[in-house]
Design a protein around this motif. Structure first.
Motif, mmCIF file in Angstrom:
data_model
loop_
_atom_site.group_PDB
_atom_site.id
_atom_site.type_symbol
_atom_site.label_atom_id
_atom_site.label_comp_id
_atom_site.label_asym_id
_atom_site.label_seq_id
_atom_site.Cartn_x
_atom_site.Cartn_y
_atom_site.Cartn_z
ATOM 1 N N TYR C 25 45.155 54.717 43.917
ATOM 2 C CA TYR C 25 44.925 53.832 45.053
ATOM 3 C C TYR C 25 44.876 52.374 44.586
ATOM 4 C CZ TYR C 25 43.393 53.400 49.879
ATOM 5 O OH TYR C 25 43.345 53.151 51.220
ATOM 6 N N PRO C 26 45.575 51.461 45.284
ATOM 7 C CA PRO C 26 45.518 50.038 44.906
ATOM 8 C C PRO C 26 44.205 49.425 45.387
ATOM 9 C CG PRO C 26 46.995 50.341 46.779
ATOM 10 C CD PRO C 26 46.505 51.711 46.388
ATOM 11 N N ILE C 27 43.525 48.708 44.517
ATOM 12 C CA ILE C 27 42.237 48.101 44.898
ATOM 13 C C ILE C 27 42.163 46.635 44.449
ATOM 14 C CG2 ILE C 27 40.980 50.304 44.774
ATOM 15 C CD1 ILE C 27 39.762 49.158 42.079
ATOM 16 N N VAL C 28 41.117 45.971 44.907
ATOM 17 C CA VAL C 28 40.809 44.607 44.471
ATOM 18 C C VAL C 28 39.432 44.656 43.819
ATOM 19 C CG1 VAL C 28 40.335 42.253 45.245
ATOM 20 C CG2 VAL C 28 42.181 43.573 46.313
ATOM 21 N N VAL C 29 39.312 44.118 42.602
ATOM 22 C CA VAL C 29 37.989 44.087 41.947
ATOM 23 C C VAL C 29 37.563 42.649 41.679
ATOM 24 C CG1 VAL C 29 37.984 46.392 40.892
ATOM 25 C CG2 VAL C 29 39.030 44.488 39.658
ATOM 26 N N MET C 30 36.245 42.447 41.609
ATOM 27 C CA MET C 30 35.709 41.119 41.310
ATOM 28 C C MET C 30 35.957 40.775 39.860
ATOM 29 S SD MET C 30 32.081 40.768 43.249
ATOM 30 C CE MET C 30 31.344 42.023 42.203
ATOM 31 N N ASP C 31 36.154 39.510 39.599
ATOM 32 C CA ASP C 31 36.601 39.021 38.302
ATOM 33 C C ASP C 31 35.756 37.768 38.009
ATOM 34 O OD1 ASP C 31 38.129 37.185 36.689
ATOM 35 O OD2 ASP C 31 39.971 38.246 37.198
#
Lengths: 253, 253, 253, 253
Positions: C25-31
């Motif tokens: 699954y494509p996700i967005v994570v905090m960086d």
């Protein structure tokens, strides 16, 4: 500092491919529906090394990748290949990239939408005016023999259809995915409600296909597409009744 | 030559496990039907390291393996563990070994025989009077929901049942394999003729089981075996209608 | 249509975990540096199943994932866990997610920048007020024994340090990466020019460390961080002189 | 029962390869020192399918394997291929087999002996009078550039050299292993005492080789062997200073 890589080599043996392998790298790829999508690629970059050079300069491959990082797409591959030839002073360059690609699929009855993963590999070679690309598509296969001889039921399983083509045109990943999905007993979805499960179970039962049928059915569709210069089709059925796979492969002449 | 490993360490931090990992090694294991069989193992060997020693002596692990190479079996594990403690001057030792194990299976109707592979892992810890072992068994699962709601057919797939137990008795690999195979919709065979395929297709259709049913059905059989001090059961169904697995796990108290 | 999953179960066996496994699954994570980054995750979602229910509803896991797809971060995990409990009518829920995470690294002398991959896994359990996360960090190890006993040179190799912690605070991925990188003979970079290679070769030679030293050096740094409730450290050296790994592990009390 | 596989197919598409893939099977292989050794193989068996047949008979592949199970060796491959053609009524057959193979190695100074694993793959094709085989050999590489530019030390790492050849003669696995091991900076051993580690560290430092040097050095030895009709050499260095590999490949004309 001495540049050992640039030393002369006297063994008179050219090297077909030398470079960097298995670089993991975030990229952006073009997407038929949304313009583009973010994904993570595994990348190999090689050049041909003439017989009289001892070594290539490995760091330059990564520098080229960094220049193109904002958008690596099939359209950009000729440019990457020519940058590689220029920066590495090579006659021929190779660029291989593999990434998961997501397509939103709609369940057949409930119409619920979710993202499905396909593995895509692109092979570029500066010596060719075309490029190769490969899509791996999960599908369902239902055994015609099991269905025919049994009073009820039929063994079925997940299968993977791999289509590799050579083309000089733009062919969307989505186009190849559709060809594979239409050539099996049934399609696979990430999200199915009960009404969808009924639909797929029945449709699959009505559409039994051997591994041989899947590759032939895919070949029929690829044969008539003038943009495709070469194809190779594989199907691997993760047999539910065995601990090994059934497999078939067709290579176009 | 200086023995750096034997230097004192002043950080006051003991190490739980230190040693060698992923050694590939040919071994002989005991077999309920044939006495023994040859296979290839992946082996990990670790010891506990007291806080005041800087390092262990890695080569001694391999020397111990070489001494026992003619027959590594569950019976030998206490001996290997005590050799490790002695040779490495350690309070506690760990021995983990994973190997493919083959059992001859007879097809249900044609009675044709062929060899089927199961993956076995044994975990030994010198601090325990028992040992753990795990067997991974491929089976068929057929979905009760798909069968119930569909006019005909039912989706089915290969599943893997993993049974891990702790015991102080001799329990044959074959015993755990049978428990897993009897707890699924159907068994898997390496060689099936048409009459067998009909039998298995029909039997599987008559015996629908969710991933939840498989782990519970396995648990019922393990609960009543007094020799089993602990168990963990996993089932993973390689769903034919999805690109992910259905999964369940039960851990005994 | 009949809801088979909701049938009563009379075997009196609760299931610890049941759900979906290996969803891509494509996700967005905090960086820490850029706000967030896009990546591709492998996800497992499970709930506890009481003894009297036959099955869970697998499609609801995917529906929950679809709701949260715009931003899955450690901050969101409590929310996902409570959604799972609610939607699946469960007492306890589990969420496991693994993804490649990229940090821009600057070469030590040339200051050239490039992206380096680290594998991150987060484990959420609704029964805990904390969560676990794990980072796998590639580093260089150079053998102190080989250096000490040899006239020149010392064998060295790529190693992987894995740090798993339990915390109730926000700890950045970058923080754990730095701890691992500072606890080995040297750091690894995606892009190095000749001046960098000289610097790293010499620094690594001056900083020899056994696999035991790497895990102890990492433990020293984690022990003093009050936010860390539990840690497990592993180091695996892909030995250049052997075909197996050297391995060490420390678990905090 | 109806034989669906034997039905006529009207699509006019021959299939290059159809059969069974990834069968795990215990075998016996010939061994230059000991006569033979037991190992576990992964096997693929395919036949060509004429355009007018719908399917092949998958169970017959396993029956052929069972007949030959007592001794599968390169000598037996022509016989297996002709059995496949006969039993499956095919014009052409393919047999691929991959297995771990162990050779006892003696440490260079202490002379201690232990077993080292190499991965061997054999490719048979009934349309050829020769066969292909491939050996994957772990070795050490030490970077000439790193050594030249640094005051002390040099980065080194495990590398894998893969040699694939086509031949009509008997060439021992051991012969190819020796060629690869003599073409790298140093050899890898399962068991080394301190005196061996000193010897190998120093020898490797004195023998720096790029990935390019390894494939060329291997090619020099294969070029002069008249029995070898074709070769392909790959080397992959698991770089200790990077998180990706350096790679080179030479294909004979």
């Amino acid at each position: 500092m001495k540049d050992i890589q640039s030393e002369k080599d006297y063994r008179n043996i050219p090297i077909n491919q030398v470079g960097v392998k298995d670089i993991s790298y975030p990229i952006v790829v073009m997407d038929r529906s949304n313009g583009n999508q973010h994904t993570i690629a595994q990348i190999n970059m090689y050049v041909e090394l003439p017989h009289d050079f001892r070594g290539t300069h490995m760091s330059r491959f990564i520098e080229i990748l960094n220049i193109h990082r904002k958008g690596i797409s099939t359209k950009m591959i000729p440019r990457i290949l020519s940058d590689m030839k220029e920066q590495l002073d090579a006659e021929r360059s190779f660029f291989e990239i593999r990434f998961p690609y997501f397509i939103t699929k709609e369940a057949p009855v409930s119409k619920q939408r979710s993202k499905m993963e396909y593995i895509v590999t692109i092979y570029g070679d500066s010596a060719e005016n075309s490029y190769c690309f490969e899509v791996k598509v999960p599908v369902i296969s239902l055994c015609p023999c099991s269905r025919e001889i049994s009073e009820y039921g039929a063994h079925n399983q997940r299968s993977y259809v791999k289509i590799k083509i050579k083309t000089a045109d733009i062919i969307w990943i989505e186009d190849l995915v559709e060809i594979a999905e239409k050539s099996a007993s049934g399609e696979i979805y990430p999200l199915l409600k009960r009404e969808d499960e009924k639909y797929i179970t029945e449709k699959t039962y009505q559409n039994p296909m051997f591994v041989e049928d899947i590759v032939r059915c895919t070949a029929e569709k690829l044969q008539i597409d003038k943009r495709i210069l070469f194809f190779e089709i594989e199907s691997e059925n993760i047999e539910s009744i065995h601990n090994h796979s059934a497999y078939a492969r067709i290579i176009s002449r």
